[in-house]
Structures are given as C-alpha cells and as structure tokens.
Design a protein around this motif. Structure first.
Motif, PDB file in Angstrom:
ATOM      1  N   ALA A 142      -6.694  10.278  12.816  1.00 12.99           N
ATOM      2  CA  ALA A 142      -7.241   9.211  13.645  1.00 12.99           C
ATOM      3  C   ALA A 142      -6.821   7.819  13.186  1.00 12.99           C
ATOM      4  N   TRP A 143      -6.513   7.648  11.897  1.00 12.69           N
ATOM      5  CA  TRP A 143      -6.204   6.320  11.376  1.00 12.69           C
ATOM      6  C   TRP A 143      -5.534   6.446  10.014  1.00 12.69           C
ATOM      7  N   HIS A 144      -4.713   5.443   9.688  1.00 13.96           N
ATOM      8  CA  HIS A 144      -4.007   5.382   8.408  1.00 13.96           C
ATOM      9  C   HIS A 144      -4.273   4.015   7.794  1.00 13.96           C
ATOM     10  N   GLU A 145      -4.573   4.000   6.484  1.00 12.37           N
ATOM     11  CA  GLU A 145      -5.037   2.758   5.868  1.00 12.37           C
ATOM     12  C   GLU A 145      -4.523   2.651   4.438  1.00 12.37           C
ATOM     13  N   LEU A 146      -3.883   1.522   4.135  1.00 12.01           N
ATOM     14  CA  LEU A 146      -3.427   1.235   2.786  1.00 12.01           C
ATOM     15  C   LEU A 146      -4.491   0.448   2.044  1.00 12.01           C
ATOM     16  N   HIS A 147      -4.944   0.987   0.906  1.00 12.08           N
ATOM     17  CA  HIS A 147      -5.850   0.273   0.015  1.00 12.08           C
ATOM     18  C   HIS A 147      -4.997  -0.279  -1.121  1.00 12.08           C
ATOM     19  N   THR A 148      -4.836  -1.598  -1.153  1.00  9.55           N
ATOM     20  CA  THR A 148      -3.878  -2.198  -2.071  1.00  9.55           C
ATOM     21  C   THR A 148      -4.526  -3.181  -3.032  1.00  9.55           C
ATOM     22  N   LYS A 149      -3.976  -3.220  -4.249  1.00 11.45           N
ATOM     23  CA  LYS A 149      -4.466  -4.160  -5.255  1.00 11.45           C
ATOM     24  C   LYS A 149      -3.787  -5.528  -5.142  1.00 11.45           C
ATOM     25  N   ASP A 150      -2.746  -5.620  -4.325  1.00 14.30           N
ATOM     26  CA  ASP A 150      -2.037  -6.884  -4.123  1.00 14.30           C
ATOM     27  C   ASP A 150      -1.832  -7.068  -2.624  1.00 14.30           C
ATOM     28  N   TYR A 151      -2.853  -7.553  -1.975  1.00 18.12           N
ATOM     29  CA  TYR A 151      -2.906  -7.622  -0.517  1.00 18.12           C
ATOM     30  C   TYR A 151      -1.774  -8.458   0.087  1.00 18.12           C
ATOM     31  N   PRO A 152      -1.558  -9.716  -0.337  1.00 17.68           N
ATOM     32  CA  PRO A 152      -0.493 -10.499   0.301  1.00 17.68           C
ATOM     33  C   PRO A 152       0.888  -9.894   0.121  1.00 17.68           C
ATOM     34  N   THR A 153       1.133  -9.308  -1.054  1.00 24.36           N
ATOM     35  CA  THR A 153       2.428  -8.668  -1.288  1.00 24.36           C
ATOM     36  C   THR A 153       2.618  -7.457  -0.389  1.00 24.36           C
ATOM     37  N   ALA A 154       1.560  -6.681  -0.214  1.00 29.14           N
ATOM     38  CA  ALA A 154       1.640  -5.494   0.640  1.00 29.14           C
ATOM     39  C   ALA A 154       1.922  -5.876   2.085  1.00 29.14           C
ATOM     40  N   VAL A 155       1.205  -6.856   2.596  1.00 25.60           N
ATOM     41  CA  VAL A 155       1.403  -7.270   3.992  1.00 25.60           C
ATOM     42  C   VAL A 155       2.849  -7.707   4.209  1.00 25.60           C
ATOM     43  N   LYS A 156       3.359  -8.524   3.312  1.00 25.51           N
ATOM     44  CA  LYS A 156       4.729  -9.015   3.453  1.00 25.51           C
ATOM     45  C   LYS A 156       5.740  -7.879   3.350  1.00 25.51           C
ATOM     46  N   PHE A 157       5.491  -6.919   2.461  1.00 24.95           N
ATOM     47  CA  PHE A 157       6.402  -5.784   2.293  1.00 24.95           C
ATOM     48  C   PHE A 157       6.544  -5.018   3.601  1.00 24.95           C
ATOM     49  N   TYR A 158       5.444  -4.683   4.246  1.00 27.26           N
ATOM     50  CA  TYR A 158       5.518  -3.881   5.468  1.00 27.26           C
ATOM     51  C   TYR A 158       6.073  -4.692   6.639  1.00 27.26           C
ATOM     52  N   GLU A 159       5.864  -5.979   6.622  1.00 28.89           N
ATOM     53  CA  GLU A 159       6.502  -6.833   7.624  1.00 28.89           C
ATOM     54  C   GLU A 159       8.018  -6.851   7.427  1.00 28.89           C
ATOM     55  N   ASP A 160       8.454  -7.033   6.173  1.00 33.63           N
ATOM     56  CA  ASP A 160       9.880  -7.177   5.882  1.00 33.63           C
ATOM     57  C   ASP A 160      10.645  -5.863   5.977  1.00 33.63           C
ATOM     58  N   VAL A 161      10.054  -4.778   5.480  1.00 39.99           N
ATOM     59  CA  VAL A 161      10.770  -3.506   5.401  1.00 39.99           C
ATOM     60  C   VAL A 161      10.660  -2.702   6.689  1.00 39.99           C
ATOM     61  N   PHE A 162       9.487  -2.675   7.285  1.00 42.02           N
ATOM     62  CA  PHE A 162       9.258  -1.828   8.453  1.00 42.02           C
ATOM     63  C   PHE A 162       9.104  -2.615   9.760  1.00 42.02           C
ATOM     64  N   GLY A 163       9.247  -3.931   9.668  1.00 40.47           N
ATOM     65  CA  GLY A 163       9.180  -4.744  10.879  1.00 40.47           C
ATOM     66  C   GLY A 163       7.811  -4.821  11.512  1.00 40.47           C
ATOM     67  N   TRP A 164       6.771  -4.676  10.697  1.00 35.66           N
ATOM     68  CA  TRP A 164       5.424  -4.703  11.255  1.00 35.66           C
ATOM     69  C   TRP A 164       5.104  -6.055  11.899  1.00 35.66           C
ATOM     70  N   ASP A 165       4.578  -6.001  13.096  1.00 35.22           N
ATOM     71  CA  ASP A 165       4.007  -7.165  13.766  1.00 35.22           C
ATOM     72  C   ASP A 165       2.516  -7.146  13.441  1.00 35.22           C
ATOM     73  N   THR A 166       2.108  -7.936  12.451  1.00 36.11           N
ATOM     74  CA  THR A 166       0.762  -7.812  11.901  1.00 36.11           C
ATOM     75  C   THR A 166      -0.234  -8.750  12.570  1.00 36.11           C
ATOM     76  N   ASP A 167      -1.490  -8.378  12.438  1.00 36.46           N
ATOM     77  CA  ASP A 167      -2.594  -9.174  12.957  1.00 36.46           C
ATOM     78  C   ASP A 167      -3.700  -9.188  11.909  1.00 36.46           C
ATOM     79  N   VAL A 168      -4.207 -10.372  11.592  1.00 37.71           N
ATOM     80  CA  VAL A 168      -5.277 -10.496  10.603  1.00 37.71           C
ATOM     81  C   VAL A 168      -6.611 -10.212  11.285  1.00 37.71           C
ATOM     82  N   MET A 169      -7.222  -9.107  10.906  1.00 44.87           N
ATOM     83  CA  MET A 169      -8.513  -8.736  11.481  1.00 44.87           C
ATOM     84  C   MET A 169      -9.646  -9.496  10.805  1.00 44.87           C
ATOM     85  N   SER A 170      -9.534  -9.671   9.476  1.00 39.56           N
ATOM     86  CA  SER A 170     -10.560 -10.394   8.722  1.00 39.56           C
ATOM     87  C   SER A 170      -9.909 -11.007   7.493  1.00 39.56           C
ATOM     88  N   ASP A 171     -10.337 -12.217   7.140  1.00 43.26           N
ATOM     89  CA  ASP A 171      -9.783 -12.889   5.968  1.00 43.26           C
ATOM     90  C   ASP A 171     -10.884 -13.654   5.244  1.00 43.26           C
TER      91      ASP A 171
END
Length: 273
Positions: A142-171
């Motif tokens: 039903a869902w896939h979720e990355l639990h990361t210890k380095d949030y900004p680095t993770a977001v940028k990695f998936y944007e850069d490597v996999f072309g993710w079009d990201t949306d900030v749900m909560s900050d």
C-alpha cells in the motif's frame, strides 16, 4: 487497485530476503492470502513469486551464505529505464553500489544500491516482468517509506538520482515528510527519522501492506509467530502497526478507518504505490 501504472523512479516491486522460505510462505500465505510459484532453480535461483487473486504482488528469496549475517528484510525496488545509468548516478551523488546491475533472463535487470544516507534501495529495469500487478487492496503493498537519519540529503538524492518530483507534506521540527508526487499522485514518502532511529539502526525503507482490520490482522499474525514491534495506533491515515515476521523481517500494516486514505499521505491514488 489492479495493474498500476508505474512511472520511472516510482516503487514497482518488493521482495523478501529470508532465512526460511518455507516458514515465510506459510506465514504470508496465511496472513495475506498469498499463493506462491517458485522459479526455475538454474535460471532464477529458485526465486519465489507471491500472487494475490492471480496477480503478482511480491517476491521472496532464500538468503545465501554471503548474507547469513544480515537480518531477514523486505526491500523496495524503484523502476529504472536504464539500471547502468542509475548505478552511475548513485555513485555520482554519494551513494554506493551494493549489487551492480544483473540481468535476470527475459524478465529484466535488477540492482541494489545504498542511498547517500545508507539506506538500501533496489532498482528494477523491466522487460517481461514490469512489476507488481495489484496494490492498495487487502494483502498487497500500500505504501513505501524511507526513514532517514539525514533528511535533506535523502530528499536531494532521490531528486537527483531518480528524478523525483517532490512535495513537502510537513516541515516542522516534530514531523518532516516529503513525498514523491503531491496529493492524490503521491507514490512514496521520505520521513525525518533522526530523532528516533537508534544509533545501531541505519536509515531504511519500510513497506506498508493494506489490511481490512488491523487488530484482527495483528491477532492472526501473532498466532502465526509474528511479534508486534509498535502499535496499533489510530492516525489520520489509518490504523497502523509495525510487526516482525517469524524470522524477524519487519513490515507495517495499515487499515483504512474511514478517516482518510489507507496510505500515510492520505493519497487517494495508489498508482505505483
């Protein structure tokens, strides 16, 4: 939801590396109503495909000697149209190649990487096997979720490597969460886990399975030898719990309680989830 339309970079498959395939088949077969088919030993190493209502939903594989010291675990795979190019991008952006692209005869190409925060993530370049065929129904992913210890680095990695079009749900300091896609189109999530993941636990991907009734599923799972790690808890996204199967592989279940979607971003569209 049958036949998900899986776009590049989105989750497309899951599988379980287990120390006991017989025990895993019995457990997940009873819990989720799965049937199983083992592939040719010489061609596919005995890889087992799980189906629900005749549709493929997951795989499982017996760990080999080189993996003996590793815990049993579920893995998420993201779709790639070019696994070799993805491997190069992973290295370029601070990740690691755990298993280089490997041809699976007639089916596709698979690889396992470590992202820039240390979480293992699989990649699947499809040929005949395009990915799972049923999602977001009871007994399916039903869902896939990355639990990361380095949030900004993770977001940028998936944007850069996999072309993710990201949306900030909560900050907020209490809850930082970014999704692949926005709203109804969300397909996966990245959570800031720096405040709660123990030092010895690396960043990791977690998989949610849809169930009709979380409490009944927990009772059944425990009766089959599972352990409850966390929950159940009522959230705006459903009733959630974290379990470990009889050999220790962790997974989550989610039941729609009518207060929101059965996935943790309240997304109504489970395409590719």
């Amino acid at each position: 939801m049958p036949s998900p339309d899986i776009t590049p970079g989105a989750p497309c498959w899951i599988d379980l590396m287990t120390s006991d395939t017989d025990k895993a088949r019995q457990f997940y077969g009873e819990l989720f109503g799965w049937d199983f088919q083992a592939g040719d030993q010489e061609k596919y190493g005995g890889y087992i495909t799980a189906t629900k209502n005749g549709k493929s939903v997951a795989g499982m594989m017996l760990k080999d000697e080189s993996q003996a010291g590793m815990p049993d675990a579920w893995s998420t795979y993201l779709r790639s149209d070019d696994a070799a190019a993805t491997a190069a991008a992973v290295t370029e952006h601070g990740g690691q190649v755990f298993m280089p692209p490997m041809d699976v005869p007639e089916q596709g190409v698979m690889a396992i990487f470590g992202d820039a925060t240390g979480a293992a993530i699989g990649v699947w370049q499809p040929r005949e096997m395009t990915g799972y065929e049923l999602v977001a129904e009871p007994g399916t992913p039903a869902w896939h979720e990355l639990h990361t210890k380095d949030y900004p680095t993770a977001v940028k990695f998936y944007e850069d490597v996999f072309g993710w079009d990201t949306d900030v749900m909560s900050d907020t300091p209490e809850f930082r969460y970014t999704t692949l896609g926005a709203g109804d189109a969300a397909k996966a999530g990245i959570m800031d886990a720096s405040a709660y993941l123990p030092a010895e636990v690396p960043s990791n991907w977690q998989i949610y399975f849809a169930v009709e009734d979380a409490d009944a599923s927990i009772e059944k799972a425990v009766g089959l030898g599972a352990q409850v790690i966390d929950g159940p808890d009522d959230t705006p996204f459903g009733r959630l719990a974290t379990l470990a199967d009889p050999t220790g592989a962790m997974f989550k279940i989610v039941a729609d309680t009518g207060q929101g979607s059965a996935d943790p971003t309240a997304s109504g569209d489970t395409t590719g989830a």
